[in-house]
Design a protein around this motif. Sequence first.
Motif, PDB file in Angstrom:
ATOM      1  N   VAL A  47     -76.268 -50.325  -4.615  1.00  0.00           N
ATOM      2  CA  VAL A  47     -75.050 -50.949  -4.079  1.00  0.00           C
ATOM      3  C   VAL A  47     -75.431 -51.249  -2.737  1.00  0.00           C
ATOM      4  O   VAL A  47     -74.981 -52.427  -2.141  1.00  0.00           O
ATOM      5  N   ALA A  48     -75.947 -50.044  -1.815  1.00  0.00           N
ATOM      6  CA  ALA A  48     -76.036 -50.345  -0.432  1.00  0.00           C
ATOM      7  C   ALA A  48     -77.005 -51.639  -0.069  1.00  0.00           C
ATOM      8  O   ALA A  48     -76.741 -52.291   0.819  1.00  0.00           O
ATOM      9  N   HIS A 102     -79.814 -58.409   0.763  1.00  0.00           N
ATOM     10  CA  HIS A 102     -81.319 -58.603   0.607  1.00  0.00           C
ATOM     11  C   HIS A 102     -81.425 -58.614  -0.859  1.00  0.00           C
ATOM     12  O   HIS A 102     -81.120 -57.798  -1.738  1.00  0.00           O
ATOM     13  N   ARG A 103     -82.067 -59.386  -1.501  1.00  0.00           N
ATOM     14  CA  ARG A 103     -82.121 -59.965  -2.753  1.00  0.00           C
ATOM     15  C   ARG A 103     -83.674 -59.882  -3.346  1.00  0.00           C
ATOM     16  O   ARG A 103     -83.994 -61.190  -3.958  1.00  0.00           O
ATOM     17  N   ALA A 106     -72.920 -54.256 -12.922  1.00  0.00           N
ATOM     18  CA  ALA A 106     -74.369 -54.544 -12.475  1.00  0.00           C
ATOM     19  C   ALA A 106     -74.498 -55.875 -13.376  1.00  0.00           C
ATOM     20  O   ALA A 106     -75.574 -56.399 -13.271  1.00  0.00           O
ATOM     21  N   ASP A 107     -74.075 -55.919 -14.646  1.00  0.00           N
ATOM     22  CA  ASP A 107     -74.278 -56.954 -15.502  1.00  0.00           C
ATOM     23  C   ASP A 107     -73.786 -58.168 -15.153  1.00  0.00           C
ATOM     24  O   ASP A 107     -73.769 -59.481 -15.631  1.00  0.00           O
ATOM     25  N   LEU A 108     -72.721 -58.260 -14.243  1.00  0.00           N
ATOM     26  CA  LEU A 108     -72.024 -59.518 -13.880  1.00  0.00           C
ATOM     27  C   LEU A 108     -72.333 -60.150 -12.568  1.00  0.00           C
ATOM     28  O   LEU A 108     -71.959 -61.359 -12.427  1.00  0.00           O
ATOM     29  N   LEU A 109     -73.449 -59.466 -11.972  1.00  0.00           N
ATOM     30  CA  LEU A 109     -73.793 -60.124 -10.948  1.00  0.00           C
ATOM     31  C   LEU A 109     -74.782 -61.231 -11.010  1.00  0.00           C
ATOM     32  O   LEU A 109     -75.437 -61.210 -12.319  1.00  0.00           O
ATOM     33  N   VAL A 110     -75.211 -62.077 -10.022  1.00  0.00           N
ATOM     34  CA  VAL A 110     -76.210 -63.057 -10.380  1.00  0.00           C
ATOM     35  C   VAL A 110     -77.495 -62.873  -9.722  1.00  0.00           C
ATOM     36  O   VAL A 110     -77.107 -63.161  -8.294  1.00  0.00           O
ATOM     37  N   PRO A 111     -78.552 -62.738  -9.892  1.00  0.00           N
ATOM     38  CA  PRO A 111     -78.821 -62.222 -11.552  1.00  0.00           C
ATOM     39  C   PRO A 111     -78.291 -60.962 -11.734  1.00  0.00           C
ATOM     40  O   PRO A 111     -78.019 -60.115 -10.661  1.00  0.00           O
ATOM     41  N   GLY A 112     -78.149 -60.342 -12.814  1.00  0.00           N
ATOM     42  CA  GLY A 112     -77.624 -59.203 -13.302  1.00  0.00           C
ATOM     43  C   GLY A 112     -78.659 -58.143 -12.813  1.00  0.00           C
ATOM     44  O   GLY A 112     -79.937 -58.460 -12.803  1.00  0.00           O
ATOM     45  N   ARG A 132     -82.010 -57.108 -17.040  1.00  0.00           N
ATOM     46  CA  ARG A 132     -80.753 -57.929 -16.789  1.00  0.00           C
ATOM     47  C   ARG A 132     -81.006 -59.209 -16.067  1.00  0.00           C
ATOM     48  O   ARG A 132     -80.280 -60.079 -15.834  1.00  0.00           O
ATOM     49  N   GLY A 133     -82.242 -59.350 -15.378  1.00  0.00           N
ATOM     50  CA  GLY A 133     -82.508 -60.362 -14.604  1.00  0.00           C
ATOM     51  C   GLY A 133     -83.063 -60.252 -13.246  1.00  0.00           C
ATOM     52  O   GLY A 133     -84.129 -60.830 -12.933  1.00  0.00           O
ATOM     53  N   SER A 134     -82.590 -59.184 -12.376  1.00  0.00           N
ATOM     54  CA  SER A 134     -83.249 -58.966 -11.083  1.00  0.00           C
ATOM     55  C   SER A 134     -84.579 -58.378 -11.215  1.00  0.00           C
ATOM     56  O   SER A 134     -85.446 -58.483 -10.254  1.00  0.00           O
ATOM     57  N   GLY A 135     -84.805 -57.493 -12.241  1.00  0.00           N
ATOM     58  CA  GLY A 135     -86.020 -57.167 -12.199  1.00  0.00           C
ATOM     59  C   GLY A 135     -87.290 -57.933 -12.901  1.00  0.00           C
ATOM     60  O   GLY A 135     -88.230 -57.470 -13.108  1.00  0.00           O
ATOM     61  N   GLU A 136     -86.872 -59.159 -13.432  1.00  0.00           N
ATOM     62  CA  GLU A 136     -87.769 -59.949 -14.062  1.00  0.00           C
ATOM     63  C   GLU A 136     -87.965 -61.231 -13.211  1.00  0.00           C
ATOM     64  O   GLU A 136     -88.696 -62.261 -13.424  1.00  0.00           O
TER      65      GLU A 136
END
Length: 329
Positions: A254-255, A261-262, A274-280, A322-326
């Motif tokens: 979360v920090a 930073h994304r 966590a699943d509602l962010l873009v990307p999840g 969910r997306g961020s790791g892909e």
Amino acid sequence: MTESAKGRPTMKDVAAEAGVALKTVSRVVNGEAGVAPAMAERVGAAIERLGYRRNESARVLRRGRTASIGLVIEDVADPFYSGISRAVENVALRHGSLVLSGSSGEDPRRERELVLTFCARRVDGLIIVPAGSDHAYLRPELDAGIAAVFADRPGGLDVDTVLCDNSGGARSGVAHLIAHGHRRVAFLGDSASIYTSGERLAGYRRALREAGLPYDASLVATGPAEQAGPALARMLTGDDPPTAVFTGNGRITVAVLRAGHRPALVGFDDFELADLLVPGVTVVAQDPARLGATAAELLFRRLAGGRGAPERVELPTRLIPRGSGELRP
């Protein structure tokens, strides 16, 4: 007015109100046989009028138990530990027991104070998330008959222990980033002195080693969650910045997100929204409810007379894409 009538009503007051013997009231209160229905109804009406409540403390002490256990966690406000606490309460309720709980704040002295305070209140058993590794202070309590279980981290005594697969979970999360093309993966974790953080760092290093990638200390930062954002910012402005980051717990994840930073991201511990962010946010999820319930069941098994060598249970983790790791480099 009697002395007891000025405070909490007693069984003597109920007997006087109902016009029956004290033994009759005792039988009704304790659900024993041998009281005529009409007499039991009369006693019940007197109990209702006076607001009498059975002294559970005296009752359980006569049985040699207090029907209570102590729970020491890191921080009751942390969703992970609140999940453990709720699960412990649910199991304790089924066993007719109350839970006294407190937060150590990762301070071994505070942990010791809480544990010994619970012991002074004669709890039947303890579930402890250790803040330190020295638990010699607990030995006299164990010798006196108190049961104990360590949860989330091992402690300094050989008692039942319930852990999650921290190293394996971190390894799977980092390997997931590597499989998506990343060769520069940063690690942001909690204090290296904390067992779970050390295990997750070990899993990170193992994933790098298995992929034939070098370990770069400049891509590793450990410490409080509020330092995670600035630490990642420094890494990203370096000569050879990371293209992905693995975060060691939910608060650090979360920090990092709050800092804006994304890069590609996998975090250890799931968290709300966590699943509602873009990307999840891709996470390595633990099951705090299962951890708490397992620890509590082990404790009550010991309290019921269970013998045998101390058990060490390691619960699996689960990778949730969910997306961020892909994201690719």
